[in-house]
Design a protein around this motif. Structure first.
Motif, PDB file in Angstrom:
ATOM      1  N   ARG A 107      48.786  32.795  40.394  1.00  0.00           N
ATOM      2  CA  ARG A 107      48.190  34.088  40.024  1.00  0.00           C
ATOM      3  C   ARG A 107      46.689  34.136  40.299  1.00  0.00           C
ATOM      4  NH1 ARG A 107      49.205  35.712  34.135  1.00  0.00           N
ATOM      5  NH2 ARG A 107      48.412  37.676  34.962  1.00  0.00           N
ATOM      6  N   ILE A 110      43.670  37.507  44.647  1.00  0.00           N
ATOM      7  CA  ILE A 110      44.029  38.908  44.865  1.00  0.00           C
ATOM      8  C   ILE A 110      45.085  38.945  45.961  1.00  0.00           C
ATOM      9  CG2 ILE A 110      41.804  39.797  44.104  1.00  0.00           C
ATOM     10  CD1 ILE A 110      41.010  40.078  47.059  1.00  0.00           C
ATOM     11  N   LYS A 111      45.832  40.030  46.051  1.00  0.00           N
ATOM     12  CA  LYS A 111      46.979  40.068  46.962  1.00  0.00           C
ATOM     13  C   LYS A 111      46.575  39.902  48.425  1.00  0.00           C
ATOM     14  CE  LYS A 111      50.112  42.573  43.926  1.00  0.00           C
ATOM     15  NZ  LYS A 111      50.917  43.796  43.700  1.00  0.00           N
ATOM     16  N   GLU A 146      48.936  39.702  39.684  1.00  0.00           N
ATOM     17  CA  GLU A 146      47.516  39.385  39.755  1.00  0.00           C
ATOM     18  C   GLU A 146      46.929  39.267  38.348  1.00  0.00           C
ATOM     19  OE1 GLU A 146      45.446  41.448  43.476  1.00  0.00           O
ATOM     20  OE2 GLU A 146      46.698  42.855  42.348  1.00  0.00           O
ATOM     21  N   LYS A 150      40.467  41.124  38.853  1.00  0.00           N
ATOM     22  CA  LYS A 150      40.804  40.888  40.265  1.00  0.00           C
ATOM     23  C   LYS A 150      39.521  40.599  41.050  1.00  0.00           C
ATOM     24  CE  LYS A 150      44.784  43.993  39.951  1.00  0.00           C
ATOM     25  NZ  LYS A 150      44.581  44.292  38.524  1.00  0.00           N
ATOM     26  N   THR A 151      39.382  39.354  41.485  1.00  0.00           N
ATOM     27  CA  THR A 151      38.156  38.926  42.155  1.00  0.00           C
ATOM     28  C   THR A 151      38.486  38.179  43.435  1.00  0.00           C
ATOM     29  OG1 THR A 151      37.115  38.645  39.981  1.00  0.00           O
ATOM     30  CG2 THR A 151      36.001  37.648  41.868  1.00  0.00           C
ATOM     31  N   ASP A 216      35.367  32.623  39.441  1.00  0.00           N
ATOM     32  CA  ASP A 216      35.490  34.069  39.600  1.00  0.00           C
ATOM     33  C   ASP A 216      34.405  34.828  38.842  1.00  0.00           C
ATOM     34  OD1 ASP A 216      37.195  32.995  37.402  1.00  0.00           O
ATOM     35  OD2 ASP A 216      37.378  35.107  36.886  1.00  0.00           O
TER      36      ASP A 216
END
Length: 332
Positions: A107, A110-111, A146, A150-151, A216
């Motif tokens: 996880r 980011i995607k 995620e 989100k970084t 992050d």
């Protein structure tokens, strides 16, 4: 020592198998090949390599002789020869799937960055394997969740890795859990991953202890300059930290004992420095643990009445106080 042709071939092969590399020039210098024109010496070098390939390329062999070019040259004059292990297409596919599953379970990314890594894993596969890889990961990829924050991480990983290699100091803006930004200046020592997040261990000038930052949460790297090029004598021991930490590497090390009413293996797996010190029929097993207190408390409290801390009394009192305050929040 003067080598015969057979002795020379065997010596080169054993050296290659031990991890050495050869070029024509290093082969020529080491074995004292002289008295012939260069063209003839090169033919002799290629004959030696051909004999070594014949030996290494037998069916079932796990190694092969390979070459790569120096100085971006495509000429064999500049080739470097070494031995590497063969990996079957099936093994490569298995390795790629294994790494992909770890990525999807982390996880951490980011995607967009997740997909970049998955594409990298499959880029050398043939068409059939790529289709198989994509199909196999369809459900795990769909189930990827995620993190709330989100970084993008790749640029931060690159910058911190280069700073570690170059032994440089970073001046950076850091955002804490309350989104408050403070400026720090420290030398990165270790970058590692643990439970959803990348962490970076940093040494501040004039301070004995290192500090651990979440990667992050580094908002911006402001400046980079030369740091201490000598490895710190009290260099952070990541192995010890992993043994002592549950979820978060915070708090002082503490040794405690608790009665365990869940699977003993589950408890032991969560605390690497642990042992069962007492078992009796019809009695709860007692486990002794050494861990960092803050992370240990998270686990102990999450188990409810399935665990009961019995020593030290200071930890028993702390848990009792936490539970008392928690109960007060839900009383009418």
């Amino acid at each position: 020592m003067k080598y015969t042709s057979r002795q020379r071939v065997l010596d080169v092969m054993f050296r290659l198998l031990e991890g050495e590399q050869f070029t024509f020039n290093s082969w020529e210098d080491f074995y004292g090949i002289e008295g012939e024109k260069e063209k003839a010496r090169r033919r002799k070098f290629q004959r030696d390599l051909a004999e070594i390939r014949t030996v290494l390329d037998v069916p079932g062999s796990k190694t092969q002789l390979v070459s790569q070019m120096q100085n971006s040259s495509f000429s064999k004059r500049h080739a470097v020869y070494h031995v590497k292990n063969k990996t079957s297409a099936e093994d490569k596919f298995t390795y790629a799937v294994t790494i992909a599953q770890i990525i999807l379970g982390s996880r951490a990314l980011i995607k967009k960055e997740r997909d970049q890594l998955l594409d990298y894993l499959s880029e050398n596969m043939d068409r059939a394997q790529k289709e198989k890889f994509t199909e196999y990961l369809k459900i795990p990829k769909y189930g990827y969740i995620e993190l709330y924050e989100k970084t993008a991480l790749f640029k931060k990983i690159s910058a911190c890795t280069q700073a570690i290699i170059s032994r440089n100091i970073l001046k950076f803006a850091y955002k804490n859990a309350n989104s408050e930004i403070t400026i720090h200046e420290a030398q990165p020592e270790i970058l590692y991953f643990d439970t959803h997040f990348f962490y970076i261990v940093m040494q501040h000038a004039g301070q004995k202890n290192v500090r651990v930052y979440r990667l992050d949460r580094i908002d911006k790297i402001i400046k980079e300059e030369a740091g201490n090029t000598k490895r710190n004598a009290n260099h952070h021991n990541l192995q010890d930290q992993r043994k002592e930490a549950y979820l978060i590497p915070l708090g002082n090390p503490i040794t405690f004992k608790f009665k365990c009413r869940i699977s003993v293996l589950t408890a032991l797996n969560n605390f690497p420095i642990s042992e069962v010190i007492h078992t009796e029929k019809n009695a709860d097993p007692i486990i002794k643990v050494t861990a960092r207190e803050d992370g240990a408390l998270l686990w102990l409290l999450s188990q409810g009445n399935n665990v009961q801390v019995i020593e030290p009394i200071s930890l028993v009192r702390k848990i009792r106080e936490i539970l008392k305050k928690s109960l007060e929040q839900y009383e009418d």
